[in-house]
Design an enzyme around this catalytic site. Structure first.
Site, PDB file in Angstrom:
ATOM      1  N   CYS A   2       0.845  -1.187   0.000  1.00 29.62           N
ATOM      2  CA  CYS A   2       0.000   0.000   0.000  1.00 29.62           C
ATOM      3  C   CYS A   2       0.885   1.243   0.000  1.00 29.62           C
ATOM      4  CB  CYS A   2      -0.840   0.042   1.268  1.00 29.62           C
ATOM      5  SG  CYS A   2      -1.789  -1.439   1.535  1.00 29.62           S
ATOM      6  N   ARG A  27       4.102   0.424  -6.822  1.00 23.27           N
ATOM      7  CA  ARG A  27       4.142  -0.490  -5.678  1.00 23.27           C
ATOM      8  C   ARG A  27       3.063  -1.569  -5.760  1.00 23.27           C
ATOM      9  NH1 ARG A  27       6.517   2.348  -1.017  1.00 23.27           N
ATOM     10  NH2 ARG A  27       5.077   1.340   0.407  1.00 23.27           N
ATOM     11  N   TRP A  75      -3.356  -2.372  -1.410  1.00 24.93           N
ATOM     12  CA  TRP A  75      -3.108  -3.721  -1.944  1.00 24.93           C
ATOM     13  C   TRP A  75      -3.804  -4.636  -0.944  1.00 24.93           C
ATOM     14  CZ3 TRP A  75      -0.957  -6.738  -5.689  1.00 24.93           C
ATOM     15  CH2 TRP A  75      -0.586  -8.033  -5.347  1.00 24.93           C
ATOM     16  N   ASN A 101      -0.748   1.543   6.189  1.00 20.75           N
ATOM     17  CA  ASN A 101       0.052   0.581   5.448  1.00 20.75           C
ATOM     18  C   ASN A 101       0.642  -0.375   6.482  1.00 20.75           C
ATOM     19  OD1 ASN A 101       1.763  -0.765   3.775  1.00 20.75           O
ATOM     20  ND2 ASN A 101       3.130   0.957   3.374  1.00 20.75           N
ATOM     21  N   GLY A 102       0.435  -1.685   6.291  1.00 20.57           N
ATOM     22  CA  GLY A 102       0.963  -2.656   7.258  1.00 20.57           C
ATOM     23  C   GLY A 102      -0.123  -3.640   7.650  1.00 20.57           C
ATOM     24  N   GLU A 480      14.335 -25.075  -7.191  1.00 16.25           N
ATOM     25  CA  GLU A 480      14.009 -23.642  -7.279  1.00 16.25           C
ATOM     26  C   GLU A 480      15.275 -22.808  -7.552  1.00 16.25           C
ATOM     27  OE1 GLU A 480      11.613 -21.753  -7.712  1.00 16.25           O
ATOM     28  OE2 GLU A 480      12.091 -19.805  -6.850  1.00 16.25           O
ATOM     29  N   LYS A 484      15.694 -20.310 -10.718  1.00 16.78           N
ATOM     30  CA  LYS A 484      16.009 -18.878 -10.590  1.00 16.78           C
ATOM     31  C   LYS A 484      17.149 -18.511 -11.520  1.00 16.78           C
ATOM     32  CE  LYS A 484      13.374 -17.220  -9.159  1.00 16.78           C
ATOM     33  NZ  LYS A 484      12.200 -17.865  -8.803  1.00 16.78           N
ATOM     34  N   GLU A 487      16.084 -18.656 -15.253  1.00 14.64           N
ATOM     35  CA  GLU A 487      15.106 -17.612 -15.586  1.00 14.64           C
ATOM     36  C   GLU A 487      15.762 -16.264 -15.864  1.00 14.64           C
ATOM     37  OE1 GLU A 487      10.890 -17.748 -13.277  1.00 14.64           O
ATOM     38  OE2 GLU A 487      12.623 -17.753 -11.966  1.00 14.64           O
ATOM     39  N   HIS A 503      23.146 -42.365 -12.172  1.00 11.78           N
ATOM     40  CA  HIS A 503      22.272 -42.984 -13.185  1.00 11.78           C
ATOM     41  C   HIS A 503      22.246 -42.187 -14.478  1.00 11.78           C
ATOM     42  CE1 HIS A 503      21.050 -45.853 -10.182  1.00 11.78           C
ATOM     43  NE2 HIS A 503      20.861 -44.847  -9.344  1.00 11.78           N
ATOM     44  N   LYS A 602       5.051 -12.476 -15.823  1.00 14.52           N
ATOM     45  CA  LYS A 602       4.820 -12.604 -14.381  1.00 14.52           C
ATOM     46  C   LYS A 602       3.634 -13.520 -14.120  1.00 14.52           C
ATOM     47  CE  LYS A 602       5.498 -11.412 -10.085  1.00 14.52           C
ATOM     48  NZ  LYS A 602       6.616 -12.187  -9.537  1.00 14.52           N
TER      49      LYS A 602
HETATM   50  C1  G6P Z   1       5.363 -17.621 -14.052  1.00 13.99           C
HETATM   51  C2  G6P Z   1       6.252 -16.741 -13.194  1.00 13.99           C
HETATM   52  C3  G6P Z   1       6.832 -17.550 -12.030  1.00 13.99           C
HETATM   53  C4  G6P Z   1       5.720 -18.208 -11.234  1.00 13.99           C
HETATM   54  C5  G6P Z   1       4.774 -19.022 -12.133  1.00 13.99           C
HETATM   55  C6  G6P Z   1       3.515 -19.402 -11.380  1.00 13.99           C
HETATM   56  O1  G6P Z   1       6.124 -18.590 -14.675  1.00 13.99           O
HETATM   57  O2  G6P Z   1       7.288 -16.199 -13.962  1.00 13.99           O
HETATM   58  O3  G6P Z   1       7.590 -16.706 -11.187  1.00 13.99           O
HETATM   59  O4  G6P Z   1       6.272 -19.051 -10.260  1.00 13.99           O
HETATM   60  O5  G6P Z   1       4.341 -18.252 -13.241  1.00 13.99           O
HETATM   61  O6  G6P Z   1       2.804 -18.228 -11.100  1.00 13.99           O
HETATM   62  P1  G6P Z   1       1.780 -18.075  -9.914  1.00 13.99           P
HETATM   63  O7  G6P Z   1       1.308 -16.651 -10.013  1.00 13.99           O
HETATM   64  O8  G6P Z   1       0.679 -19.058 -10.179  1.00 13.99           O
HETATM   65  O9  G6P Z   1       2.491 -18.370  -8.653  1.00 13.99           O
END
Ligand code: G6P
Length: 607
Positions: A2, A27, A75, A101-102, A480, A484, A487, A503, A602
């Site tokens: 927010c 934001r 938000w 905000n918070g 993960e 990262k 990506e 294997h 995103k």
């Molecule tokens: C996209 C984003 C990832 C995310 C995935 C799932 O690939 O780039 O960062 O983990 O979607 O998105 P969600 O909003 O469902 O967590």
């Protein structure tokens, strides 16, 4: 998160508030509002959606008279993004308006108390308790009412307050949420960050936790919780606006990585009450929990990997089998599901097409459905029987960081919650709750332990390919960590269960091949150690992620990332932090567009 703005001066407040809110749009928000005081009357204007709607509703602010006001972009956390839930909130007597905000952690008990005392609530927000408390404590002195109110609040808050009995004054309060005062000539301001101020002034005062400020057009007075005046020197802002949006960080991703201790705390702390995990949002009775025979977790991308980490904690504590399935796969796999299945759907955005489809499919087959989501009121949240929000705040960088860690935090809490209700952790509750509460601090320590990452990135950034290995919980984090890296740096990165090396993958290990080895799980440390020795003897360069005092690993690996001591059941949420930083700095070395990696979105709203 927010955004808050406040203005008092000798010109119309509304256009200035709207302009400030526009500067805070980056934001993330889903509704907005302003409250402007004219003479002794406060008028509130709120909308859902964009600031543009608020501009339209108020004729760009020209339709609102008054030279003192506060504004807010919300938000949603507590309650959907509706006009009722949008800020500012008014006191029942109409004398006070508040923006916040918070998160107020104890809002439920305060709300009950205030309702009992006859106060009427218009919204579902945690914020509204604040304005009613101020009304309750007001005896002609706003300062005193604010101090008494904040004495009752637990959590984080930046507040902007106006009172119709004090025309020309705006009040600001700060506790664990940013708030900055702007010093103008014949006018003064406050805002959540300097982006909303720099068009008007570069002279600012950073309010500190536990401090209050009273602003009029001519003066700024700061005081502490005992009402004592505080002397604070102004700071001159030298940042440009773009840097200010990122809080001084070079990229949103780095800012969001650094926000993780706060985001995880915001997710965990309000849900620990009286030494137990409390999920009001989860309406499953003890009998229904007893009836669960299988848990299926489904999601996409990092949310899926969060599920992989959560599986271990849930199975270990609850002794219920957990399957983790990709949403894009389960939707077409004719899954075996009945009313004894609990389906957990994880999504930061709540709008991922495959995740929505998987949820619909499994729900239709009779599963009880629980969503773990960051965006309030999103499609996944609306479709599931129950929703637990992660309260990470908006994530702007495409590659998720705080979205992922807060998902893992909810899964850990869920493991403890279900296990406790099933009577599976008797005698261990206290220790587990303490470990959960300790996680934000552990994440912070992981930053402190890894100052060498930029240098490591210089060493590894030109590699063609990097392998990640680990077992058990370490394997889930390796997945993960590798995602990262690929990506945002476009390096080829693959994660393997360390035991699978022999294997096949070991055929790819040659001289100088980088291998990131995760060794944070003491119960299988020796096994991973053997795998490190295997790849080392074929010439690999090993970057180990482990505890600082882990002599065995220190003696075999080439380079190190460290985590602090942390319960191995909950270590994934800490382990990922150095790997996020590694990915970030490698991508930076390679000159990549870190916040907007090529070809990625995103939120993937198509199949
Ligand atoms: C996209 C984003 C990832 C995310 C995935 C799932 O690939 O780039 O960062 O983990 O979607 O998105 P969600 O909003 O469902 O967590």
């Amino acid at each position: 998160m927010c955004g808050i703005v406040g203005f008092t001066g000798a010109q119309s407040a509304a256009p200035i508030l709207l302009e400030g809110l526009k500067k805070l749009e980056y934001r993330g928000y889903d509704s907005a509002g302003i409250a402007v005081m004219d003479e002794r009357k406060i008028a509130v204007h709120k909308v859902t959606g964009r600031i543009a709607n608020l501009c339209e509703k108020t004729q760009d602010g020209l339709g609102v008279t008054g030279m003192t006001g506060i504004g807010h972009t919300r938000w949603a956390t507590h309650g959907a993004p509706t006009e009722e839930n949008a800020h500012p909130h008014l006191s029942n007597d109409g004398k006070f308006a508040v923006v916040h905000n918070g998160i107020i952690e104890n809002y439920l008990s305060l709300r009950e108390e205030l309702i009992h005392d006859g106060y009427h609530f218009e919204s579902e927000t945690d914020t509204e308790v604040i304005v009613h408390l101020i009304e309750m404590f007001y005896r002609g002195n706003v300062r005193e009412a604010l101090i008494r109110t904040t004495n009752r609040l637990r959590g984080s808050y930046a507040l902007g307050v106006i009172c119709s009995e004090e025309p020309g004054k705006i009040y600001a309060v700060r506790e664990a949420s940013p708030l900055i005062l702007g010093i103008g000539i014949g006018e003064n301001y406050f805002a959540s960050d300097v982006t909303a101020l720099v068009n008007h002034t570069r002279n600012v005062i950073y309010l500190e936790d536990g401090e209050f400020a009273e602003l009029s057009s001519e003066s700024i007075k700061i005081f502490d919780c005992s009402g004592q005046a505080v002397d604070r020197r102004p700071t001159r802002i030298l940042w440009d606006v773009q840097a200010a949006e990122k809080g001084g960080y070079e990229h949103f991703m780095l800012k969001e990585i650094m926000e993780q201790p706060g985001a995880v705390k915001a997710t965990i702390a309000p849900r620990i009450r009286n030494g137990r995990v409390a999920f009001e949002e989860l309406g499953l009775s003890a009998e229904e929990l007893q009836g669960i025979r299988k848990i299926i977790i489904t999601a996409c991308g990092s949310a899926y990997y969060a599920g992989c980490s959560g599986k271990y904690a849930i199975e270990k504590l609850c002794r219920i089998p957990v399957e983790v399935e990709l949403a894009s796969e389960i939707r077409y796999s004719d899954p075996i599901i009945d009313e004894h299945t609990l389906l957990i759907v994880i999504s930061q955005s709540g709008e991922t097409a495959d995740t929505i489809a998987a949820l619909k499919e499994c729900k239709a087959r009779g599963a009880k459905t629980l969503a773990i989501v960051n965006v309030v009121g999103s499609s996944v949240a609306k479709l599931a029987d129950y929703t637990i929000y992660t309260w990470a705040g908006p994530e702007i960088a495409v590659a998720t960081t705080k979205g992922y860690t807060t998902q893992v935090a909810v899964l850990y809490m869920l493991a403890v919650y279900i296990a406790e209700r099933l009577g599976k952790i008797e005698g261990k509750e206290k220790q587990l709750i303490r470990a959960l509460q300790d996680l934000p601090r552990r994440i912070q320590q992981a930053f402190d332990l890894n100052s060498s990452i930029p240098a490591l990135a210089k060493k590894y950034h030109a590699s063609k390919s990097i392998f990640f290995i680990g077992r058990n919980t370490d394997y889930a984090v390796a997945l993960e960590g590798a995602l990262k890296l690929k990506e945002i740096s476009y390096l080829h990165a693959e994660a393997y269960a360390a035991g699978e090396l022999k294997h096949g993958t070991i055929a790819l290990i040659e001289e100088h091949q980088p291998v990131v080895a995760l060794c944070c799980n003491p119960s299988i440390m020796e096994k991973t150690l053997s795998n490190i020795v295997e790849v080392k003897s074929r010439g690999a360069e090993v970057l180990a992620l482990t505890f600082r005092n882990n002599q065995k690993i220190l003696s075999v690996a080439d380079d190190f990332l460290f985590i602090p001591d942390v319960d191995s059941l909950f270590s994934a949420i800490v382990e990922i932090v150095p790997l996020q930083l590694l990915a970030y700095y490698v991508a930076r070395e390679n000159g990549c567009d870190i916040d907007k990696p090529k070809n990625l979105a995103k939120s993937v709203t198509v199949e």
